[in-house]
Design a protein around this motif. Sequence first.
Motif, short mmCIF file in Angstrom:
data_model
loop_
_atom_site.label_atom_id
_atom_site.label_comp_id
_atom_site.label_asym_id
_atom_site.label_seq_id
_atom_site.Cartn_x
_atom_site.Cartn_y
_atom_site.Cartn_z
N LEU A 69 -19.18 16.67 -55.46
CA LEU A 69 -20.03 17.15 -56.55
C LEU A 69 -20.45 18.58 -56.28
CD1 LEU A 69 -21.76 16.59 -59.13
CD2 LEU A 69 -23.55 15.81 -57.57
N GLU A 70 -20.20 19.46 -57.24
CA GLU A 70 -20.57 20.87 -57.10
C GLU A 70 -21.50 21.27 -58.25
OE1 GLU A 70 -16.96 23.23 -55.24
OE2 GLU A 70 -16.21 21.82 -56.75
N THR A 71 -22.73 21.62 -57.88
CA THR A 71 -23.70 22.10 -58.86
C THR A 71 -24.18 23.46 -58.39
OG1 THR A 71 -25.54 21.00 -57.70
CG2 THR A 71 -24.43 19.75 -59.42
N GLU A 72 -25.13 24.02 -59.11
CA GLU A 72 -25.59 25.37 -58.80
C GLU A 72 -26.41 25.36 -57.51
OE1 GLU A 72 -27.63 26.46 -62.36
OE2 GLU A 72 -25.81 26.36 -63.58
N GLY A 73 -25.80 25.86 -56.43
CA GLY A 73 -26.50 25.96 -55.16
C GLY A 73 -26.37 24.77 -54.25
N VAL A 74 -25.77 23.67 -54.71
CA VAL A 74 -25.64 22.45 -53.89
C VAL A 74 -24.23 21.88 -54.02
CG1 VAL A 74 -26.51 20.14 -53.41
CG2 VAL A 74 -28.10 21.90 -54.21
N THR A 75 -23.63 21.56 -52.87
CA THR A 75 -22.34 20.88 -52.86
C THR A 75 -22.50 19.60 -52.05
OG1 THR A 75 -21.16 23.00 -52.93
CG2 THR A 75 -19.90 21.06 -52.26
N THR A 76 -22.03 18.48 -52.61
CA THR A 76 -22.19 17.18 -51.95
C THR A 76 -20.84 16.49 -51.82
OG1 THR A 76 -24.43 16.94 -52.83
CG2 THR A 76 -23.35 14.95 -52.02
N TRP A 77 -20.54 16.05 -50.59
CA TRP A 77 -19.33 15.28 -50.31
C TRP A 77 -19.74 13.85 -49.97
CZ3 TRP A 77 -20.59 20.03 -48.54
CH2 TRP A 77 -19.70 21.09 -48.70
N PHE A 78 -18.96 12.87 -50.40
CA PHE A 78 -19.22 11.47 -50.04
C PHE A 78 -17.87 10.79 -49.84
CE2 PHE A 78 -20.10 6.97 -51.12
CZ PHE A 78 -21.05 6.71 -50.15
N ASP A 79 -17.66 10.24 -48.63
CA ASP A 79 -16.35 9.64 -48.32
C ASP A 79 -16.35 8.12 -48.42
OD1 ASP A 79 -17.79 8.82 -46.12
OD2 ASP A 79 -16.48 9.75 -44.61
N GLY A 80 -17.37 7.57 -49.06
CA GLY A 80 -17.49 6.13 -49.19
C GLY A 80 -18.50 5.54 -48.23
N ARG A 81 -18.87 6.32 -47.22
CA ARG A 81 -19.89 5.88 -46.26
C ARG A 81 -20.87 7.01 -45.93
NH1 ARG A 81 -18.99 3.47 -40.09
NH2 ARG A 81 -21.22 3.40 -39.56
N THR A 82 -20.34 8.16 -45.53
CA THR A 82 -21.17 9.28 -45.11
C THR A 82 -21.28 10.33 -46.21
OG1 THR A 82 -20.47 8.97 -42.82
CG2 THR A 82 -21.49 11.07 -43.35
N GLN A 83 -22.47 10.89 -46.35
CA GLN A 83 -22.72 11.93 -47.34
C GLN A 83 -23.15 13.22 -46.64
OE1 GLN A 83 -25.54 11.15 -50.68
NE2 GLN A 83 -26.56 12.98 -49.90
N TRP A 84 -22.58 14.35 -47.11
CA TRP A 84 -22.96 15.66 -46.63
C TRP A 84 -23.43 16.48 -47.83
CZ3 TRP A 84 -18.54 13.08 -45.45
CH2 TRP A 84 -18.26 12.81 -44.10
#
Length: 210
Positions: A69-84
Amino acid sequence: MKIKSLLFTFWVLCLAFPMVAQQPDARDILDRAADAFRREGGIKITFSVRAPEGNSNGSIRLKGDKFLLETEGVTTWFDGRTQWSYLASSDEVNVSEPAPEELQSINPYSWLSLYNQDYKLKVVKVGNASDDTTYKVVMTATKRSQDMQCVILYIEKGSFRPLKLSMVQRGSKDAVIVFINSYQTGKNYDDSLFVFDKQAYPTAEIVDLR
């Protein structure tokens, strides 16, 4: 950050299903939407958000229960277990393992399983009674403790594709509205896309919240 959190809830049901002869009920609509997503492969959606705190834009790429997910100022990755979650303003990455309940405000497609739990569903008329192109599905929380008290999905009848999402959080009277601007299906995403790459952010501070 409230808008950013609510944004994560948005990505609902990107689908392509033929119409059936009879008018489906709310659960049938969402069941087939969920089925469509699971068979759709990689998906990319661009969207815009209108909220009391202000307006914003973003995009999300999905593959099963994974997303970027890419929004203004924040990028979030989720691999099914861990979120960054990377915050550009502080050059910081927060690492966590969200519980299923927390994914309601993080993982768009958590609704594919959560709509069967603790929500009352119904199909209502769209504002224009003559509108024969859109389903309006209302999800109302059955417990006051639930964070998202009301979610309204607007789904195109012919394709079962999402058009718009409106949601009201617990303790708020104002709705956040998400408009789907475009989406693409059948994308071939490698799993590595949904994992934070430290080499791409060499100066970022890692904050492990697990």
